[in-house]
Design a protein around this motif. Structure first.
Motif, short mmCIF file in Angstrom:
data_model
loop_
_atom_site.label_atom_id
_atom_site.label_comp_id
_atom_site.label_asym_id
_atom_site.label_seq_id
_atom_site.Cartn_x
_atom_site.Cartn_y
_atom_site.Cartn_z
N LYS A 66 -14.26 7.01 -12.80
CA LYS A 66 -14.83 8.48 -11.79
C LYS A 66 -12.64 8.42 -10.74
CE LYS A 66 -16.90 11.60 -8.86
NZ LYS A 66 -18.29 11.49 -8.36
N TYR A 67 -11.98 7.54 -10.45
CA TYR A 67 -11.10 7.00 -9.37
C TYR A 67 -9.81 6.24 -9.90
CZ TYR A 67 -14.97 8.16 -6.67
OH TYR A 67 -16.57 8.56 -6.05
N ASN A 68 -8.75 6.66 -9.34
CA ASN A 68 -7.33 6.40 -9.70
C ASN A 68 -7.75 4.45 -9.28
OD1 ASN A 68 -4.81 4.75 -9.98
ND2 ASN A 68 -4.08 7.04 -8.92
N TYR A 69 -7.58 3.91 -10.22
CA TYR A 69 -8.30 2.63 -9.85
C TYR A 69 -7.26 1.49 -9.78
CZ TYR A 69 -11.27 -1.93 -9.38
OH TYR A 69 -11.52 -3.38 -9.11
N LEU A 70 -6.68 0.88 -8.07
CA LEU A 70 -5.89 0.15 -7.88
C LEU A 70 -5.56 -1.33 -6.89
CD1 LEU A 70 -3.98 3.69 -6.54
CD2 LEU A 70 -3.50 2.38 -8.72
N PRO A 71 -6.32 -2.43 -7.34
CA PRO A 71 -6.15 -3.42 -7.00
C PRO A 71 -5.02 -3.62 -6.89
CG PRO A 71 -7.21 -3.69 -9.41
CD PRO A 71 -6.30 -2.46 -8.94
N LEU A 77 1.20 -1.05 -0.15
CA LEU A 77 0.37 0.34 0.05
C LEU A 77 0.83 1.81 0.17
CD1 LEU A 77 -2.72 -1.02 2.56
CD2 LEU A 77 -3.15 -0.51 0.13
N TRP A 78 1.84 1.65 0.81
CA TRP A 78 2.71 2.25 0.65
C TRP A 78 3.27 3.06 -0.39
CZ3 TRP A 78 5.12 7.00 2.59
CH2 TRP A 78 6.28 7.01 1.80
N GLU A 79 4.06 1.16 -1.16
CA GLU A 79 4.75 1.80 -2.70
C GLU A 79 3.14 2.14 -3.23
OE1 GLU A 79 7.39 1.51 -3.64
OE2 GLU A 79 8.11 1.00 -1.72
N MET A 80 2.09 1.85 -3.25
CA MET A 80 0.94 1.78 -4.63
C MET A 80 0.73 3.55 -4.05
SD MET A 80 -1.00 -1.34 -3.99
CE MET A 80 -2.48 -1.01 -5.55
N THR A 81 1.18 4.04 -2.70
CA THR A 81 -0.54 5.56 -2.65
C THR A 81 0.67 6.27 -2.15
OG1 THR A 81 -0.41 4.86 -0.20
CG2 THR A 81 -2.27 4.30 -2.01
N LYS A 82 2.27 5.84 -2.36
CA LYS A 82 3.16 7.40 -1.70
C LYS A 82 3.53 8.69 -2.71
CE LYS A 82 7.48 4.98 -4.00
NZ LYS A 82 8.35 4.95 -2.97
N ASP A 83 3.03 8.43 -3.84
CA ASP A 83 2.90 9.33 -4.65
C ASP A 83 1.48 9.77 -5.59
OD1 ASP A 83 6.11 8.78 -5.55
OD2 ASP A 83 5.96 7.60 -6.89
N LEU A 84 -0.09 9.60 -4.08
CA LEU A 84 -0.88 10.46 -4.66
C LEU A 84 -1.24 11.42 -3.61
CD1 LEU A 84 -2.69 7.30 -4.81
CD2 LEU A 84 -1.85 8.88 -6.61
N ASN A 85 -0.13 11.43 -2.60
CA ASN A 85 -0.41 13.19 -1.88
C ASN A 85 -1.15 12.90 -0.87
OD1 ASN A 85 -0.08 15.84 -0.28
ND2 ASN A 85 -0.12 17.02 -2.04
N ILE A 86 -1.62 11.88 -0.48
CA ILE A 86 -2.54 11.05 0.62
C ILE A 86 -2.72 11.95 2.00
CG2 ILE A 86 -4.14 9.90 -0.71
CD1 ILE A 86 -2.94 8.24 0.77
#
Length: 182
Positions: free
Chosen positions: A166-171, A54-63
């Motif tokens: 509508k959303y960035n889809y990340l399975p 999850l870190w690798e998938m989301t770290k660049d999304l500025n969440i």
């Protein structure tokens, strides 16, 4: 995404979470297989691997926050939060109750999600996307912006079609990674 983490998590899901038989899913659909992620998500190794992914998938999304509908999203949000902290980044975790309690704050969203937050909404398994859509609606009602949706396993039964426009889809996985489907 870390391939060793992903490969090992897939192995754990295949050996611990998969059952075959006749099952009724949350969507009401019948299925010949069931993915019981709770048999994996409370295992120390698996939760560490999931946090890494999850870190690798989301770290660049500025969440600012990650979470979703109870119960599947709770260990997922915790795993992500631990990895964000390990990397020196702030992240709020939250979960969305299926129903507000009749006592206390009576809120459906538990945790810190504020208007303007960029959020990833997660769940363990997506089928048609109905459960994650409930969580998305509650988060958006607070004024947060859902920038991505993620799951551990997409059963490929309509969630992508419902959400990906509508959303960035990340399975992390699809059911094809389990050798099911074409």
């Amino acid at each position: 995404m870390s391939n060793p983490s992903r490969a090992r998590l897939l192995e754990l899901f295949k050996t611990r979470a998969m059952s075959f038989g006749r099952f009724t899913l949350a969507s009401g659909k019948e299925s010949t297989y069931y993915i019981n992620s709770k048999k994996v998500l409370f295992n120390a190794e698996a939760i560490w691997l999931l946090g890494d992914i999850l870190w690798e998938m989301t770290k660049d999304l500025n969440i600012q926050a990650i979470g979703g509908l109870e119960v599947g999203a709770i260990p997922m949000a915790t795993a992500a939060g631990l990895h964000y902290h390990m990397h020196g980044r702030q992240l709020e975790g939250f979960f969305v109750r299926k129903q507000a309690k009749d006592h206390g704050s009576q809120q459906r969203v538990e945790g810190v999600v504020e208007a303007g937050f960029r959020v990833v909404v997660i769940d363990d398994v997506f089928t048609q996307g109905g459960s994650v859509a409930q969580a998305i609606a509650e988060v958006e009602n607070l004024g947060a912006k859902v920038v991505a949706v993620s799951c551990i396993v997409d059963r490929l039964e309509g969630a992508r079609e419902r959400l990906a426009d509508k959303y960035n889809y990340l399975p992390i996985f699809t059911i094809r990674d389990f050798g099911i489907g074409s």
